[in-house]
Design a protein around this motif. Structure first.
Motif, PDB file in Angstrom:
ATOM      1  N   ALA A  31       0.806  -1.225   0.000  1.00  0.00           N
ATOM      2  CA  ALA A  31       0.000   0.000   0.000  1.00  0.00           C
ATOM      3  C   ALA A  31       0.833   1.266   0.000  1.00  0.00           C
ATOM      4  O   ALA A  31       0.286   2.357  -0.167  1.00  0.00           O
ATOM      5  N   GLY A  35      -0.284   5.459   1.658  1.00  0.00           N
ATOM      6  CA  GLY A  35      -1.528   4.701   1.688  1.00  0.00           C
ATOM      7  C   GLY A  35      -1.768   4.051   3.042  1.00  0.00           C
ATOM      8  O   GLY A  35      -2.892   4.057   3.556  1.00  0.00           O
ATOM      9  N   LEU A 185      -4.806  10.992   1.765  1.00  0.00           N
ATOM     10  CA  LEU A 185      -5.245   9.869   0.923  1.00  0.00           C
ATOM     11  C   LEU A 185      -4.939  10.090  -0.565  1.00  0.00           C
ATOM     12  O   LEU A 185      -4.475   9.161  -1.238  1.00  0.00           O
ATOM     13  N   SER A 188      -1.532   8.899  -2.003  1.00  0.00           N
ATOM     14  CA  SER A 188      -1.282   7.468  -2.224  1.00  0.00           C
ATOM     15  C   SER A 188      -1.922   6.957  -3.503  1.00  0.00           C
ATOM     16  O   SER A 188      -1.599   5.857  -3.970  1.00  0.00           O
ATOM     17  N   THR A 190      -4.425   5.126  -5.903  1.00  0.00           N
ATOM     18  CA  THR A 190      -5.245   3.919  -5.732  1.00  0.00           C
ATOM     19  C   THR A 190      -4.500   2.815  -4.986  1.00  0.00           C
ATOM     20  O   THR A 190      -5.079   1.764  -4.702  1.00  0.00           O
ATOM     21  N   GLN A 191      -3.226   3.071  -4.653  1.00  0.00           N
ATOM     22  CA  GLN A 191      -2.412   2.036  -4.016  1.00  0.00           C
ATOM     23  C   GLN A 191      -2.985   1.612  -2.669  1.00  0.00           C
ATOM     24  O   GLN A 191      -2.879   0.442  -2.275  1.00  0.00           O
ATOM     25  N   SER A 192      -3.612   2.548  -1.952  1.00  0.00           N
ATOM     26  CA  SER A 192      -4.158   2.233  -0.631  1.00  0.00           C
ATOM     27  C   SER A 192      -5.291   1.216  -0.703  1.00  0.00           C
ATOM     28  O   SER A 192      -5.559   0.501   0.269  1.00  0.00           O
TER      29      SER A 192
END
Length: 291
Positions: A31, A35, A185, A188, A190-192
């Motif tokens: 993540a 993330g 948020l 990060s 879409t990695q989270s």
């Protein structure tokens, strides 16, 4: 005299926070640091929101502003700190980051003893530099992230003290955690979202949220309601000790003699600063009784 409950809360916060940080590192490969920090804050905020059910619709503009600043400082501090421990050992990162609260304590007191505290802390940083030069090299980027996190740690201490006065209970903390998470948020991307791809990742994220956000921040808010900002900055100096210990035990991170010496010097500076902060209060109580 330092409030006993405040001391217990800070020790509990230090232990829980470093355990949570050690757990969070497991999510970095999937993540990322930003993330992981964002999801941790959001989950902790949602859990606390359900538990406290704050009546934030009744808050004044002043209360919302205080909570927003609290959340922003917490979010940025966590994001940069997680990026720091993604590049350098946990104990080293916390030791460098702690320069922020120590500088705050020295700035608020301004005595000769404070100058000695700063000197001890600077010697500790020099030892970390020597250790990096002669042994395991420290990432300059990781050091920079830790220093930036230290600046936002100062902002957090000041903002948290204000929120503790403006907003009763833990409702302000719950909303602040969500604000902090939402703020970082987007960094990060879409990695989270990868965290929610397996139950194992979700379990680690929830554990991180509870250990590294919910428990320590709740305990720190209780402590800050009973302590002046400079006294809080001093007592929180135990964090480098616990960070080094858990980094060694849980993450197998090397603790060289120079790193241990650096941590000891920073803690010594904090103890000396505690004596400096306590002396004026003691003299004031004596004068009050004499009058």
């Amino acid at each position: 005299m330092t409030h006993p409950l405040a001391v217990v809360c800070i020790i509990g916060s230090c232990i829980s926070l470093q355990l949570g940080a050690a757990l969070a590192i497991q999510l970095f490969p999937v993540a990322g640091a930003w993330g992981t920090a964002a999801v941790r804050l959001l989950l902790a905020g949602l859990i606390l929101l359900v538990l406290t059910r704050p009546k934030f619709h009744t808050w004044t503009r002043k209360q919302w502003l205080g909570v927003a600043l609290f959340g922003a400082s917490r979010g940025l501090m966590n994001g940069f700190f997680y990026n720091a421990i993604n590049h350098i050992p946990l104990g080293t990162a916390v030791t460098i980051e702690f320069l922020g609260p120590l500088a705050l304590a020295a700035f608020l007191s301004r005595t000769l003893r404070d100058a000695a505290c700063v000197a001890l802390a600077l010697i500790g940083m020099v030892l970390l530099g020597v250790d990096s030069w002669t042994g395991e090299a420290l990432s300059p980027l990781g050091v920079a992230f830790a220093l930036i996190a230290g600046v936002f740690w100062v902002c957090y201490i000041l903002a948290s003290k204000k929120v503790g006065v403006l907003v009763p209970g833990q409702g302000g903390l719950a909303v602040a955690l969500i604000i902090g998470g939402l703020l970082i948020l987007p960094v990060s991307g879409t990695q989270s979202l990868v965290i929610f791809s397996t139950w194992n990742f979700v379990a680690i994220a929830v554990g991180t949220a509870v250990l590294a956000s919910l428990i320590p921040y709740s305990l720190e808010l209780v402590a800050l309601r009973r302590l002046a900002p400079n006294a809080f900055s001093i007592l929180i100096s135990l964090e480098p000790v616990f960070a080094g210990l858990f980094g060694w035990i849980l993450l197998a991170q090397n603790l060289s003699v120079l790193k241990i010496s650096a941590i000891v010097l920073v803690v010594m500076a904090s103890i000396l600063q505690t004596l400096s902060a306590s002396a004026p209060a003691a003299r004031s109580r004596v004068r009050s009784k004499a009058a």
